[in-house]
Design an enzyme around this catalytic site. Sequence first.
Site, short mmCIF file in Angstrom:
data_model
loop_
_atom_site.label_atom_id
_atom_site.label_comp_id
_atom_site.label_asym_id
_atom_site.label_seq_id
_atom_site.Cartn_x
_atom_site.Cartn_y
_atom_site.Cartn_z
N ASN A 7 0.88 -1.18 0.00
CA ASN A 7 0.00 0.00 0.00
C ASN A 7 0.92 1.22 0.00
O ASN A 7 1.57 1.51 1.01
CB ASN A 7 -0.93 -0.01 1.21
CG ASN A 7 -1.85 1.21 1.25
OD1 ASN A 7 -1.45 2.29 0.82
ND2 ASN A 7 -3.05 1.04 1.76
N GLU A 34 -3.95 1.88 -2.91
CA GLU A 34 -4.02 3.33 -2.66
C GLU A 34 -3.08 4.10 -3.59
O GLU A 34 -2.32 4.96 -3.14
CB GLU A 34 -3.74 3.66 -1.19
CG GLU A 34 -4.91 3.32 -0.28
CD GLU A 34 -4.94 4.17 0.99
OE1 GLU A 34 -5.55 5.26 0.95
OE2 GLU A 34 -4.37 3.75 2.01
N ASP A 146 -3.82 -5.00 0.98
CA ASP A 146 -4.06 -4.38 2.28
C ASP A 146 -5.43 -4.88 2.75
O ASP A 146 -6.45 -4.43 2.24
CB ASP A 146 -4.04 -2.87 2.14
CG ASP A 146 -4.41 -2.16 3.44
OD1 ASP A 146 -4.66 -2.85 4.45
OD2 ASP A 146 -4.44 -0.91 3.44
N ASN A 148 -6.65 -4.62 5.80
CA ASN A 148 -7.20 -3.80 6.88
C ASN A 148 -7.83 -4.66 7.98
O ASN A 148 -8.83 -4.27 8.60
CB ASN A 148 -8.21 -2.78 6.33
CG ASN A 148 -7.55 -1.46 5.95
OD1 ASN A 148 -6.70 -0.95 6.68
ND2 ASN A 148 -7.91 -0.91 4.81
N ASP A 217 -1.29 -6.31 6.13
CA ASP A 217 -1.02 -6.56 4.71
C ASP A 217 -0.63 -8.03 4.58
O ASP A 217 0.33 -8.49 5.21
CB ASP A 217 0.10 -5.64 4.22
CG ASP A 217 -0.30 -4.18 4.35
OD1 ASP A 217 -0.92 -3.65 3.41
OD2 ASP A 217 -0.04 -3.58 5.42
N ASP A 246 2.71 4.75 5.00
CA ASP A 246 2.51 4.19 6.35
C ASP A 246 2.55 2.65 6.35
O ASP A 246 2.68 2.03 7.40
CB ASP A 246 1.22 4.72 7.01
CG ASP A 246 0.01 4.72 6.10
OD1 ASP A 246 0.14 4.47 4.90
OD2 ASP A 246 -1.09 4.97 6.63
N HIS A 247 2.49 2.04 5.15
CA HIS A 247 2.63 0.58 5.01
C HIS A 247 4.00 0.25 4.43
O HIS A 247 4.61 1.08 3.73
CB HIS A 247 1.59 0.03 4.05
CG HIS A 247 0.17 0.19 4.50
ND1 HIS A 247 -0.60 -0.87 4.92
CD2 HIS A 247 -0.62 1.28 4.60
CE1 HIS A 247 -1.81 -0.44 5.24
NE2 HIS A 247 -1.85 0.87 5.06
#
Length: 257
Positions: A7, A34, A146, A148, A217, A246-247
């Site tokens: 991501n 994303e 991802d 989540n 992930d 952030d990933h």
Amino acid sequence: MKIASWNVNSLNVRLPHLLQWLQDAGPDVVALQETKLEDSRFPDAALAELGYRSVFCGQKTYNGVALVSRIPFASECVTAIPDFDDPQKRVLAATVGEVRIVDLYVVNGEKVGSEKFSYKLRWLEAVREWLREELRQHPNLIVLGDFNIAPDDRDVHDPKRWREKILCSTPEREALRGLLDLGLHDSFRLFNDEPGHHSWWDYRLNAFERGWGLRIDLVLVSQALRARTVAAGIDTTPRTRERPSDHTPVWVEIAGG
DNA sequence: ATGGTTGTCGTACAA
């Protein structure tokens, strides 16, 4: 064959990170989430310079997924969940060599019990029916992205603090279990059953430096590919760089084809 | 302390 998921939280911002990581890690295929880019703005030329082809399904500002591969794509790609009306660009499936790859950007869900949370659960149920059919047609299936969802408490830095919170709640974990029960395996857990391995850290409060992360992930492999899965891991290096996503990338190595 | 940061857009919203 090394297959990864990342991501990137805006491919526009993260293209240099991706190009660097492709050169450093040398994956054969990377599934992106994303991208936040309309298709007309996808940087396929920059990726082609490194020998990677791209297929993508994006939109302005939000969501967006892509598959980047140095092995030719063997089929047209699928860009939506069948029979599920959804304006959000969150799925992309294609065949690379003899492996079917499904890239997922699972709905975040915002807060347990919210409107977005129920969308998340409905979305996951639709994906389950889709994957049931994909598995029937493609025994060599990888589902990655991802998710989540942190599969269990080993995937959470502080399970007490996260108990029944978004990304960790029982309904979400049961929805993930529903995907695994189709005959998919969490590749990372084939090789490592320890806690403390994460793929996402909040930008706030220096979460990465403090180890406040979650493993959300995932790379799921079908029964047929499980026997050929020789390694799986998380590469935290990109998260240490300047202005990171952030990933961080997660990957799997499949023997043969 | 129900805290804070990032990306897109040009303001709230999503994560």
